[in-house]
Every structure is written in structure tokens, then in C-alpha cells.
Scaffold this motif. Structure first.
Motif, short mmCIF file in Angstrom:
data_model
loop_
_atom_site.label_atom_id
_atom_site.label_comp_id
_atom_site.label_asym_id
_atom_site.label_seq_id
_atom_site.Cartn_x
_atom_site.Cartn_y
_atom_site.Cartn_z
N ASN A 49 -12.39 5.11 7.36
CA ASN A 49 -11.41 4.04 7.79
C ASN A 49 -10.76 3.03 6.83
OD1 ASN A 49 -11.68 5.96 10.80
ND2 ASN A 49 -13.34 4.67 11.69
N GLY A 50 -9.42 3.56 6.72
CA GLY A 50 -9.01 1.85 6.49
C GLY A 50 -8.31 1.26 6.97
N SER A 51 -7.81 0.11 6.70
CA SER A 51 -8.03 -1.57 7.19
C SER A 51 -6.68 -1.76 8.20
CB SER A 51 -8.01 -2.46 6.27
OG SER A 51 -7.37 -3.66 6.74
N ALA A 83 10.29 0.04 -3.96
CA ALA A 83 8.97 1.01 -3.64
C ALA A 83 7.93 0.64 -4.13
CB ALA A 83 9.97 2.33 -4.36
N THR A 84 6.53 1.19 -3.84
CA THR A 84 5.82 1.19 -3.55
C THR A 84 4.66 2.07 -4.55
OG1 THR A 84 5.62 -1.21 -2.51
CG2 THR A 84 3.08 -0.04 -2.89
N ARG A 85 4.01 1.54 -5.02
CA ARG A 85 2.84 3.53 -5.47
C ARG A 85 1.66 2.43 -5.52
NH1 ARG A 85 7.62 2.93 -9.03
NH2 ARG A 85 8.27 5.15 -9.44
N PHE A 86 1.06 3.53 -4.77
CA PHE A 86 -0.70 3.09 -3.59
C PHE A 86 -1.47 4.04 -5.46
CE2 PHE A 86 -3.86 4.37 -2.15
CZ PHE A 86 -4.69 3.24 -2.44
N VAL A 87 -2.44 2.92 -5.67
CA VAL A 87 -3.54 3.89 -6.76
C VAL A 87 -4.21 3.24 -6.57
CG1 VAL A 87 -3.93 3.96 -9.15
CG2 VAL A 87 -1.54 3.72 -8.17
N ALA A 88 -5.81 4.08 -5.94
CA ALA A 88 -6.96 3.96 -5.77
C ALA A 88 -7.82 5.01 -7.08
CB ALA A 88 -7.79 4.49 -4.50
N LEU A 89 -8.35 4.14 -7.64
CA LEU A 89 -9.06 4.70 -9.00
C LEU A 89 -10.76 5.37 -8.28
CD1 LEU A 89 -8.04 1.97 -11.42
CD2 LEU A 89 -7.18 4.26 -11.38
N ALA A 90 -11.85 5.65 -9.17
CA ALA A 90 -13.29 6.20 -8.81
C ALA A 90 -13.76 4.81 -9.53
CB ALA A 90 -13.83 7.38 -9.54
N ARG A 91 -15.59 4.75 -9.39
CA ARG A 91 -16.44 4.26 -10.51
C ARG A 91 -16.16 4.04 -11.57
NH1 ARG A 91 -18.05 6.10 -5.41
NH2 ARG A 91 -18.81 4.76 -3.69
N VAL A 92 -16.79 3.79 -11.92
CA VAL A 92 -16.60 3.30 -13.76
C VAL A 92 -17.92 4.42 -13.67
CG1 VAL A 92 -17.43 1.89 -15.89
CG2 VAL A 92 -15.44 1.08 -14.32
N GLY A 93 -17.35 5.41 -14.63
CA GLY A 93 -18.90 5.98 -15.37
C GLY A 93 -18.90 7.50 -14.60
N PRO A 146 4.30 -4.98 -2.33
CA PRO A 146 3.61 -4.93 -4.16
C PRO A 146 4.66 -3.67 -4.33
CG PRO A 146 2.01 -3.90 -3.04
CD PRO A 146 2.73 -4.48 -1.68
N ARG A 147 4.67 -3.65 -5.77
CA ARG A 147 5.28 -2.79 -6.99
C ARG A 147 3.82 -1.24 -7.08
NH1 ARG A 147 8.06 -4.95 -11.83
NH2 ARG A 147 9.26 -3.08 -11.66
N TYR A 148 3.19 -2.46 -7.43
CA TYR A 148 1.89 -1.18 -7.57
C TYR A 148 0.92 -2.15 -6.54
CZ TYR A 148 3.62 1.01 -11.57
OH TYR A 148 3.88 2.19 -12.05
N HIS A 149 0.26 -0.86 -5.51
CA HIS A 149 -0.81 -1.01 -4.55
C HIS A 149 -2.70 -0.46 -4.93
CE1 HIS A 149 -2.59 -1.84 -0.02
NE2 HIS A 149 -3.55 -2.16 -1.15
N VAL A 150 -2.82 -1.42 -5.50
CA VAL A 150 -4.15 -1.02 -6.51
C VAL A 150 -5.81 -0.69 -5.56
CG1 VAL A 150 -3.70 -0.76 -8.59
CG2 VAL A 150 -4.88 -2.24 -8.08
N TRP A 172 -9.38 0.64 1.47
CA TRP A 172 -7.32 1.00 1.31
C TRP A 172 -6.82 0.76 3.00
CZ3 TRP A 172 -7.30 6.79 0.01
CH2 TRP A 172 -8.08 7.45 -1.52
N PRO A 173 -5.92 1.01 2.65
CA PRO A 173 -4.90 0.29 3.95
C PRO A 173 -4.76 1.37 4.60
CG PRO A 173 -3.20 0.87 1.61
CD PRO A 173 -4.81 0.99 1.07
N LEU A 174 -4.44 1.55 6.38
CA LEU A 174 -4.97 2.53 6.97
C LEU A 174 -3.28 3.24 6.86
CD1 LEU A 174 -6.51 3.33 9.86
CD2 LEU A 174 -5.15 2.07 11.41
N ASP A 175 -3.38 4.76 7.33
CA ASP A 175 -2.21 5.93 6.78
C ASP A 175 -1.62 5.72 6.22
OD1 ASP A 175 -2.85 6.21 9.62
OD2 ASP A 175 -1.21 4.11 10.63
N ILE A 176 -2.61 5.40 4.85
CA ILE A 176 -1.55 5.70 3.27
C ILE A 176 -1.52 7.04 2.68
CG2 ILE A 176 -3.68 4.99 1.87
CD1 ILE A 176 -0.67 3.82 0.74
N THR A 177 -2.22 7.98 3.29
CA THR A 177 -2.06 9.45 3.57
C THR A 177 -0.43 9.37 4.10
OG1 THR A 177 -3.13 9.82 4.55
CG2 THR A 177 -4.31 9.32 2.60
N LYS A 178 0.04 8.70 5.02
CA LYS A 178 0.64 9.62 5.63
C LYS A 178 1.94 10.10 5.27
CE LYS A 178 3.03 8.39 10.32
NZ LYS A 178 3.14 7.60 11.19
#
Length: 531
Positions: free
Chosen positions: A177-179, A221-231, A191-195, A158-164
Motif C-alpha cells: 500500500n502506498g502512502s 511535469a513529474t517523472r516517477f522512478v522506483a528502483l530495485a535492490r542493488v545486485g 518534483p521534476r523527479y520523484h524517486v 511509494w505514494p498512494l495511487d501513483i500507478t493510476k
């Protein structure tokens, strides 16, 4: 308008390939077909035996799938040694870092690994450095003088400060800690989407509007999407679908539309600096804009030097040394092998790195800064060349567009680019549309007016003559996209040559240039002017 791309994105597979591809097969049958499946996070796990049936062909992956590099040293041996390698049918390893340009125009940047800290013992294969993010940024910006952004940025960390600035109740707790480097890369590539993945949770941030080094620019605008582990047992979302028209084929007005939950960028202004380690106090906005090319002429550099040192050369008259000009025909620096025809006071040559093979330049033989100030005798002969070029192109059902950018150039170069005759009705519309997108004020000139009446000596401008007789003009006051004319003509509705916008990407060897010029010289001879 380009077709939308249907894309699936998966979180960490961790070796659970049967579940991943089974779910994708179901969704593809119900809502597809999908163009891509993009996997972020840890694709391989402790046990990767479920991939064997796909490798030996007894099972098939339903959608072209792209994965990026390892994030753990223990996974390195599971990946191919070469980037861009096909592991099995429909499964491609992109590599650690880079930019993937799909045939549809979709731009996909990617970077795997974790930002290295002082305590880390990880190898360079699984860590991120400044060189990595700079390399990806450069790949995205190359050949893009009017860079809007990219479609998707895939990173593991994840990038640093993305939840700000996320004021919702969706802000996750206890994330690593983000990067800083990935935050810089996201700010640079827009990016339009950062995943990304790795954190084991699903998180979608409200879209944020990217920052600009130029206050007049409209940024996407950018939409940030983080995904969980498969299953995962917690049943967090691990598969995400989106419908996307490539950014370079979307109208800027659509990209500028704001949503009710949009926020400001979470990243500091220092991420706009041209180097990841730079700060806002040392950032020069001009350096950011001109990162790829030294676009200053020698005169610009002299003026800047004089401003910095306090030297005043206003009273000193400097004679121009034609021997140092790339386009004065008497100069040893001129590319004489590209010359097609020589008149009494002007000549015709092929453009270096032309949009098409017979992309011409009409130039005065002696040194004159611009088309607007050439003497009448030279102007008349250049007009004869324009008529000859029109006759030459008419035999192939094409018509020329003539344009000149008198900005950051030292010698008059009237460019002549052939376009299909059936594109005439849309050429003006494309110039106006792309001018609007770039905040350029492009005005119509009266048909019988002359450029010389509009642009007095010393004026910087962009000028274009359209096949239907219309003329467009822009007075350049500050910055201007250097490839604007080429970008318009290379667009999909006209020449559909977006990969050739920047002449630097179209260069061939001198031997190939010489052969091309000789062939075109023979074809052009029946239409040449009489001297």
C-alpha cells in the motif's frame, strides 16, 4: 543558463556497498563526472561490514553520496545521531526529512520512513506523520512566492495511487500500500523527479502534469522512478542516471513542454489542500496560495469581514490612523533607526531585509497610498531623491532600478535597488521573461508619460523604472507575486542573489541594522538633497 547536473540514483543498497560503489566508479569513469549519488530505500542491511574500508580510508567512494534515514527499527543504530553528518569521505547522511539546496541551485527534498498504520509498532524515527510532510513542504515553499517546484523528491515508500492513469503494460503487481501522506507531499512540492525504492522492482511511470490551485498557472511535469535492490537476482534496474538543469534556472517554456505519453496527475484534488487531512470540500484555494504569509492588509480583512457578516460600510468614511502605519514618519511604529535622510515632505530609508546593504526606500512623510497619487510637491522631492541615489550609486559603477508594488501595501514605498552597470542590457529582458513565466501582463509605458496619467486613484499596480529610461507597468487585477521585483533583480544574470528573494530571509538584528544605516548615512551625505 545554469549547467546541467549529472546525477546517479540507487535503489536499496542493503549493505552491498562494494557492488554499489564499484558500479558507480565504472559509470563515473565512462560517463562522468557525476555530481551526486542519491541512495533511496534501505541503505544499511543485516551485515554492513563492507563499509569499514571506506570509513578507514583504504577505499574511496567515487562520487559525493547522500543517504536518507532508516525505514526499519533494526537499522536505526547504523545511522549517525545527527542530521547532515558525514559518515566517511563522500558519504553524507542527510537525515529523516528536509530540503538540501546544492550550490548549483539544485533542490533536493527527502523523507524516509513508512506511513504509520494502526497496527504498526514502529518507532517515530522510522514512521511518517503529517508533521513530517508539512515540514518538508514548508521548507520547499519558504521564500518562494513564485514556487515552481523542486528538482528531486527522495522518499522510501511509494505514494498512494501513483500507478493510476498508467495505461502501459509496465504497471507492477503486488506492491505494498502506498502512502497518502507522500502523495500529498508530491502534489505540494511538484518534483521534476520523484524517486523511491523498497518494493524490490524497477518501475518508471509516464510523466504526469502537476495540478494547480489556479487554472491559469502552467505547472511542471513529474517523472516517477522506483528502483530495485542493488545486485538483485532478477536483474531489475537498480541504478538510474539523469541530466538535470535546476528548476529555478530553467525557462518555464521548457518546463511546460509536453511529451506524447504524458498523463494527468494520479493524485486527487484534495492533495492541493494546505493540510494533509483536508478534503476538497473544505479546501480554500486562497488559503493554499497564502500558506506562508498573512498577505492581507487590515483593509482587506475588514472588507472580508463585512462581506461575511453583511455589514455595509460604503457610506462610512474612515480616517486613516497614521499612528498605526509602519511607514508614516510620525508613527511610533516606524523603524527610525533605518532612516538615512529626511526632506520636507519625503524621506529616504534602508529597506528592512534589503536585497543588498544599500537597498533604499523613498517614502512620503505623511500617509499616501501609492506613488501614483502623491501630491506634486511630494512627487518633485521624491524625484530629487531619485537623482541623488543615481549619483550615489554611480561612484560604485552601479545604477538603480526603481519599482513599486501598489498591492497589499498601505503606504507608498518606491524601492531603489542598485545593479551592476553592465547588466543594463538584460534587465528589461529579465522582467519580461519572468513576467511571462508568471502570467503577468507587463507593458511598456511611453518614456515621457507619467505614472499618474496611467493609474487613477484606487488602481492596484506594479511599476518599474529601468536605468535606460524605459518604464514598465502592470495593472494588478487579482493575485500578484509579492516578491516579483526582488525576484527579477535577484536572478542569476543580474545580482545572482536567489537566496535573498524574500526579505524575511534577509533580516538582521536591530543593532546590526542601526550600524549599517549609520555607515550608509555617512556615505550618502555628499549626495543628499538640499532642504
Amino acid at each position: 543558463m545554469a549547467e546541467k547536473q549529472k546525477i546517479l540514483i540507487s535503489g536499496d543498497a542493503e549493505g552491498r556497498f562494494n557492488l554499489l560503489f564499484s558500479k558507480v566508479t565504472t559509470i563515473n569513469k565512462k560517463n562522468g563526472p557525476f555530481d551526486f549519488l542519491l541512495c533511496v530505500g534501505n541503505f544499511f542491511g543485516v551485515n554492513n561490514s563492507e563499509l569499514l574500508p571506506y570509513k578507514n580510508g583504504t577505499k574511496k567512494i567515487p562520487v559525493p553520496t547522500f543517504i536518507i534515514g532508516p525505514n526499519r527499527d533494526s537499522d536505526i543504530e547504523s545511522y549517525p545521531e545527527e542530521d547532515g553528518c558525514e559518515i566517511c569521505q563522500n558519504l553524507t547522511y542527510l537525515g529523516k526529512r528536509g530540503l538540501y539546496n546544492a550550490e548549483s541551485g539544485l533542490k533536493l527534498a527527502y523523507l524516509s520512513g513508512l506511513e504509520k498504520d494502526d497496527k504498526s509498532n514502529q518507532s517515530s524515527t522510522t514512521t511518517i506523520t503529517e508533521n513530517d510532510v508539512i515540514s518538508v513542504r514548508n521548507s520547499c515553499l519558504k521564500g518562494q512566492p513564485c514556487f515552481r517546484g523542486i528538482d528531486i523528491l527522495m522518499t522510501s515508500q511509494w505514494p498512494l495511487d501513483i500507478t493510476k492513469f498508467d495505461g502501459s503494460n509496465r504497471v507492477p503487481d503486488n506492491i505494498s500500500n502506498g502512502s497518502k501522506l507522500i502523495a500529498w507531499l508530491a502534489a505540494q512540492t511538484k518534483p521534476r523527479y520523484h524517486v523511491c525504492a523498497l518494493e524490490g522492482i524497477h518501475y518508471e511511470r509516464p510523466p504526469y502534469r502537476n495540478q494547480s490551485s489556479n487554472d491559469d498557472n502552467i505547472e511542471i511535469a513529474t517523472r516517477f522512478v522506483a528502483l530495485a535492490r542493488v545486485g538483485n537476482k532478477e536483474k531489475h534496474k537498480w541504478l538510474y542516471a539523469l541530466n538535470l538543469t535546476p528548476v529555478d534556472r530553467t525557462r518555464l517554456t521548457e518546463l511546460a513542454i509536453k511529451t506524447t505519453d504524458e498523463t494527468s496527475s494520479p493524485y486527487p484534488a484534495s492533495t492541493l489542500a494546505s493540510h494533509p487531512s483536508a478534503t476538497t470540500t473544505t479546501t480554500n484555494k486562497k488559503d493554499d496560495v497564502q500558506f506562508f504569509y498573512d498577505m492581507e492588509t487590515q483593509d482587506d480583512k475588514k472588507k472580508r469581514y463585512n462581506n461575511q457578516t453583511g455589514n455595509d460600510n460604503k457610506k462610512r468614511k474612515v480616517d486613516f490612523d497614521q499612528g498605526k502605519c509602519w511607514f508614516c514618519l510620525s508613527s511610533p511604529k516606524v523603524s527610525k533607526h533605518l532612516v538615512i535622510s529626511v526632506g520636507n515632505e519625503s524621506y529616504l530609508a534602508l529597506a528592512k531585509g534589503g536585497l543588498v546593504d544599500d537597498h533604499f526606500l523613498i517614502l512620503p512623510i505623511s500617509h499616501h497610498q501609492s506613488f501614483s497619487i502623491v501630491p506634486e510637491s511630494i512627487l518633485n522631492e521624491m524625484e530629487l531623491y531619485k537623482k541623488s541615489i543615481k549619483r550615489y550609486f554611480s561612484g560604485t559603477n552601479r545604477v538603480p532600478v526603481f519599482f513599486e508594488r501598489n498591492f497589499k501595501s498601505s503606504h507608498c514605498q518606491l524601492q531603489a535597488v542598485p545593479v551592476p552597470k553592465n547588466s543594463i542590457p538584460i534587465i528589461k529582458e529579465m522582467f519580461q521573461e519572468m513576467a511571462q513565466e508568471n502570467n503577468i501582463e507587463l507593458n511598456d509605458l511611453p518614456r515621457h508619460s507619467q505614472l499618474q496619467q496611467i493609474a487613477p486613484p484606487g488602481t492596484t499596480y506594479f511599476y518599474v523604472e529601468l536605468p535606460d529610461g524605459d518604464k514598465l507597468y502592470c495593472r494588478i487585477k487579482k493575485d500578484f507575486p509579492l516578491q516579483f521585483g526582488r525576484e527579477v533583480l535577484a536572478s542569476d544574470p543580474i545580482l545572482n542573489l536567489n537566496e535573498r528573494i524574500d526579505w524575511k530571509d534577509c533580516q538582521i538584528s536591530e543593532q546590526e541594522e542601526t550600524k549599517l544605516a549609520q555607515n550608509i548615512k555617512i556615505k550618502f551625505k555628499p549626495y543628499d538633497i538640499e532642504t
